[in-house]
Design a protein around this motif. Structure first.
Motif, mmCIF file in Angstrom:
data_model
loop_
_atom_site.group_PDB
_atom_site.id
_atom_site.type_symbol
_atom_site.label_atom_id
_atom_site.label_comp_id
_atom_site.label_asym_id
_atom_site.label_seq_id
_atom_site.Cartn_x
_atom_site.Cartn_y
_atom_site.Cartn_z
ATOM 1 N N THR A 140 0.835 -1.200 0.000
ATOM 2 C CA THR A 140 0.000 0.000 0.000
ATOM 3 C C THR A 140 0.869 1.249 0.000
ATOM 4 O O THR A 140 1.963 1.250 0.548
ATOM 5 C CB THR A 140 -0.961 0.025 1.206
ATOM 6 O OG1 THR A 140 -1.801 1.173 1.079
ATOM 7 C CG2 THR A 140 -0.206 0.082 2.521
ATOM 8 N N ASP A 141 0.377 2.273 -0.649
ATOM 9 C CA ASP A 141 1.047 3.559 -0.564
ATOM 10 C C ASP A 141 0.264 4.472 0.372
ATOM 11 O O ASP A 141 0.577 5.631 0.526
ATOM 12 C CB ASP A 141 1.220 4.189 -1.945
ATOM 13 C CG ASP A 141 -0.099 4.499 -2.639
ATOM 14 O OD1 ASP A 141 -1.170 4.179 -2.084
ATOM 15 O OD2 ASP A 141 -0.065 5.059 -3.743
ATOM 16 N N ARG A 198 -3.595 3.370 -4.093
ATOM 17 C CA ARG A 198 -3.640 2.012 -4.613
ATOM 18 C C ARG A 198 -4.904 1.321 -4.133
ATOM 19 O O ARG A 198 -5.439 1.636 -3.080
ATOM 20 C CB ARG A 198 -2.405 1.226 -4.179
ATOM 21 C CG ARG A 198 -1.163 1.693 -4.913
ATOM 22 C CD ARG A 198 -0.016 0.742 -4.768
ATOM 23 N NE ARG A 198 1.081 1.209 -5.606
ATOM 24 C CZ ARG A 198 2.334 1.223 -5.231
ATOM 25 N NH1 ARG A 198 2.688 0.763 -4.042
ATOM 26 N NH2 ARG A 198 3.257 1.669 -6.043
ATOM 27 N N ASP A 205 -1.941 -0.892 -8.564
ATOM 28 C CA ASP A 205 -2.157 0.471 -9.042
ATOM 29 C C ASP A 205 -3.542 0.547 -9.653
ATOM 30 O O ASP A 205 -3.997 -0.393 -10.314
ATOM 31 C CB ASP A 205 -1.099 0.855 -10.086
ATOM 32 C CG ASP A 205 0.279 1.023 -9.486
ATOM 33 O OD1 ASP A 205 0.373 1.474 -8.326
ATOM 34 O OD2 ASP A 205 1.271 0.706 -10.174
#
Length: 158
Positions: free
Chosen positions: A97-98, A102, A116
């Protein structure tokens, strides 16, 4: 002078043939379903090699909807018949995870449970509209007579 023009014409024809062959190769590759994730009556299908054109995407769904139902039990309509199936390009695979942009799947353990966000196609069904396809160029409705018509979206600006 004529020989020079002939060389240019030959080069243009050769480049056109190569580009046409490459486009045909890309468009004729079979769709690869990488994974399927469910969230109630929403299903997320991760794919590679999805058709490029809007018509190709819609035709792929029509041709393969029964296979998806048999193999993956998709779509999974709610009691009212509503469902949504979203096709996402798998791209570079699962990622961490960012924390922001995402799409992460709760049916997988972290850290590699996100992709993504690159949706290429969706199919939804509702009582009011029936089956609607969302593609790059807009939305199309699958009418009861089998016709597929583009939905006109109107905005009221006051």
């Amino acid at each position: 002078m004529i020989l020079k023009k002939r060389k240019h014409l030959t080069l243009i024809i050769l480049i056109t043939c190569i580009l046409t062959g490459y486009w045909l190769w890309l468009s004729l590759r079979p769709v690869e379903i990488i994974a399927v994730h469910d969230n109630g009556n929403h299903s997320y299908i991760l794919v590679n090699n999805f058709p490029y054109t809007d018509k190709g995407k819609i035709n792929w769904w029509i041709k393969n909807k029964d296979k998806l139902k048999n193999k993956y039990d998709i779509p999974k309509p709610s009691t009212s018949g509503n469902f949504t199936v979203i096709f996402w390009l798998f791209g570079d695979g699962y990622k961490e995870t960012d924390g922001y942009d995402r799409l992460c799947f709760e049916d997988m353990s972290p850290p590699l449970n996100c992709i993504d966000k690159d949706a290429v196609f969706s199919v939804s069904n509702s009582i009011n509209l029936g089956t609607v396809f969302t593609v790059y160029d807009g939305k199309y409705q699958w009418k009861k007579n089998g016709e597929i018509a583009k939905l006109e979206i109107k905005f009221d600006v006051k």
